[in-house]
Design a protein around this motif. Structure first.
Motif, PDB file in Angstrom:
ATOM      1  N   ASN A   1      -0.281  -3.032   3.513  1.00  0.00           N
ATOM      2  CA  ASN A   1      -0.693  -3.230   2.183  1.00  0.00           C
ATOM      3  C   ASN A   1      -2.205  -2.955   2.049  1.00  0.00           C
ATOM      4  O   ASN A   1      -2.430  -2.404   0.870  1.00  0.00           O
ATOM      5  CB  ASN A   1      -0.488  -4.689   1.776  1.00  0.00           C
ATOM      6  CG  ASN A   1       1.066  -4.838   1.445  1.00  0.00           C
ATOM      7  OD1 ASN A   1       1.655  -3.942   1.356  1.00  0.00           O
ATOM      8  ND2 ASN A   1       1.180  -6.362   1.497  1.00  0.00           N
ATOM      9  N   ALA A   2      -2.938  -3.169   2.827  1.00  0.00           N
ATOM     10  CA  ALA A   2      -4.375  -3.069   2.810  1.00  0.00           C
ATOM     11  C   ALA A   2      -4.737  -1.634   2.911  1.00  0.00           C
ATOM     12  O   ALA A   2      -5.831  -1.129   2.290  1.00  0.00           O
ATOM     13  CB  ALA A   2      -5.176  -3.723   3.928  1.00  0.00           C
ATOM     14  N   GLN A   3      -4.029  -0.688   3.781  1.00  0.00           N
ATOM     15  CA  GLN A   3      -4.278   0.652   3.869  1.00  0.00           C
ATOM     16  C   GLN A   3      -3.674   1.386   2.551  1.00  0.00           C
ATOM     17  O   GLN A   3      -4.296   2.260   2.209  1.00  0.00           O
ATOM     18  CB  GLN A   3      -3.269   1.195   4.996  1.00  0.00           C
ATOM     19  CG  GLN A   3      -3.906   0.912   6.491  1.00  0.00           C
ATOM     20  CD  GLN A   3      -3.027   1.349   7.365  1.00  0.00           C
ATOM     21  OE1 GLN A   3      -2.078   1.996   7.169  1.00  0.00           O
ATOM     22  NE2 GLN A   3      -3.484   1.328   8.682  1.00  0.00           N
ATOM     23  N   ARG A   4      -2.620   0.864   1.743  1.00  0.00           N
ATOM     24  CA  ARG A   4      -2.055   1.298   0.515  1.00  0.00           C
ATOM     25  C   ARG A   4      -3.148   1.248  -0.395  1.00  0.00           C
ATOM     26  O   ARG A   4      -3.436   2.037  -1.388  1.00  0.00           O
ATOM     27  CB  ARG A   4      -0.724   0.750   0.132  1.00  0.00           C
ATOM     28  CG  ARG A   4       0.152   1.352   0.943  1.00  0.00           C
ATOM     29  CD  ARG A   4       1.540   0.750   0.408  1.00  0.00           C
ATOM     30  NE  ARG A   4       2.446   0.358   1.319  1.00  0.00           N
ATOM     31  CZ  ARG A   4       3.220  -0.612   1.556  1.00  0.00           C
ATOM     32  NH1 ARG A   4       3.255  -1.698   0.634  1.00  0.00           N
ATOM     33  NH2 ARG A   4       4.281  -0.648   2.578  1.00  0.00           N
ATOM     34  N   ALA A   5      -4.137   0.243  -0.387  1.00  0.00           N
ATOM     35  CA  ALA A   5      -5.014  -0.060  -1.498  1.00  0.00           C
ATOM     36  C   ALA A   5      -6.146   0.428  -1.531  1.00  0.00           C
ATOM     37  O   ALA A   5      -6.467   1.493  -0.711  1.00  0.00           O
ATOM     38  CB  ALA A   5      -5.501  -1.618  -1.639  1.00  0.00           C
TER      39      ALA A   5
ATOM     40  N   ARG B   1       0.650  -7.055   6.190  1.00  0.00           N
ATOM     41  CA  ARG B   1      -0.663  -6.979   5.517  1.00  0.00           C
ATOM     42  C   ARG B   1      -1.666  -5.902   5.773  1.00  0.00           C
ATOM     43  O   ARG B   1      -2.245  -5.267   4.942  1.00  0.00           O
ATOM     44  CB  ARG B   1      -1.477  -8.334   6.111  1.00  0.00           C
ATOM     45  CG  ARG B   1      -0.798  -9.556   5.433  1.00  0.00           C
ATOM     46  CD  ARG B   1      -1.744 -10.732   5.905  1.00  0.00           C
ATOM     47  NE  ARG B   1      -0.975 -11.927   5.563  1.00  0.00           N
ATOM     48  CZ  ARG B   1      -1.619 -13.111   5.747  1.00  0.00           C
ATOM     49  NH1 ARG B   1      -2.813 -13.301   6.009  1.00  0.00           N
ATOM     50  NH2 ARG B   1      -0.871 -14.184   5.249  1.00  0.00           N
ATOM     51  N   ARG B   2      -1.455  -5.357   7.020  1.00  0.00           N
ATOM     52  CA  ARG B   2      -2.367  -3.988   7.418  1.00  0.00           C
ATOM     53  C   ARG B   2      -1.662  -2.773   6.421  1.00  0.00           C
ATOM     54  O   ARG B   2      -2.546  -1.961   5.987  1.00  0.00           O
ATOM     55  CB  ARG B   2      -2.045  -3.711   8.793  1.00  0.00           C
ATOM     56  CG  ARG B   2      -3.030  -4.554   9.613  1.00  0.00           C
ATOM     57  CD  ARG B   2      -3.001  -3.897  11.198  1.00  0.00           C
ATOM     58  NE  ARG B   2      -3.254  -5.301  12.023  1.00  0.00           N
ATOM     59  CZ  ARG B   2      -2.037  -5.590  12.961  1.00  0.00           C
ATOM     60  NH1 ARG B   2      -1.044  -4.890  12.827  1.00  0.00           N
ATOM     61  NH2 ARG B   2      -2.403  -6.698  13.626  1.00  0.00           N
TER      62      ARG B   2
END
Length: 91
Positions: free
Chosen positions: A87-91, A84-85
């Motif tokens: 994915n959040a950094q990629r977004a 999740r972390r």
């Protein structure tokens, strides 16, 4: 400790024992062990408050029981948090 206090504590302990369930498809072994440990610790504390000493086991000394450490977070939860972390950094 009054008789009402004892009654309330025993009722709470009985309710914990009634809610205890074995591991299954929706319940992990870790959860069940944590709940069992809570019931055991509550019963031992009540015994201590009523008698003034900790309950003894074969081979135990007079020392009080050590606090059990919290169960480690299962590795699947750690991987999920990392995913999740990321994915959040990629977004």
């Amino acid at each position: 400790m009054t008789s009402q206090d004892i009654e309330k504590r025993l009722l709470g302990l009985c309710q914990l024992a009634d809610r205890y369930r074995q591991p299954g498809p929706r319940r992990t072994t870790e959860t069940c062990m944590a709940e069992f440990g809570e019931i055991r610790d509550s019963a031992r504390r009540l015994y201590r408050e009523l008698t003034g000493s900790w309950p003894r086991h074969d081979g135990d000394g007079e020392a009080p029981p050590v606090r059990r450490p919290k169960l480690p977070i299962p590795s699947a939860m750690i991987r999920d948090q990392a995913r999740r972390r990321a994915n959040a950094q990629r977004a």
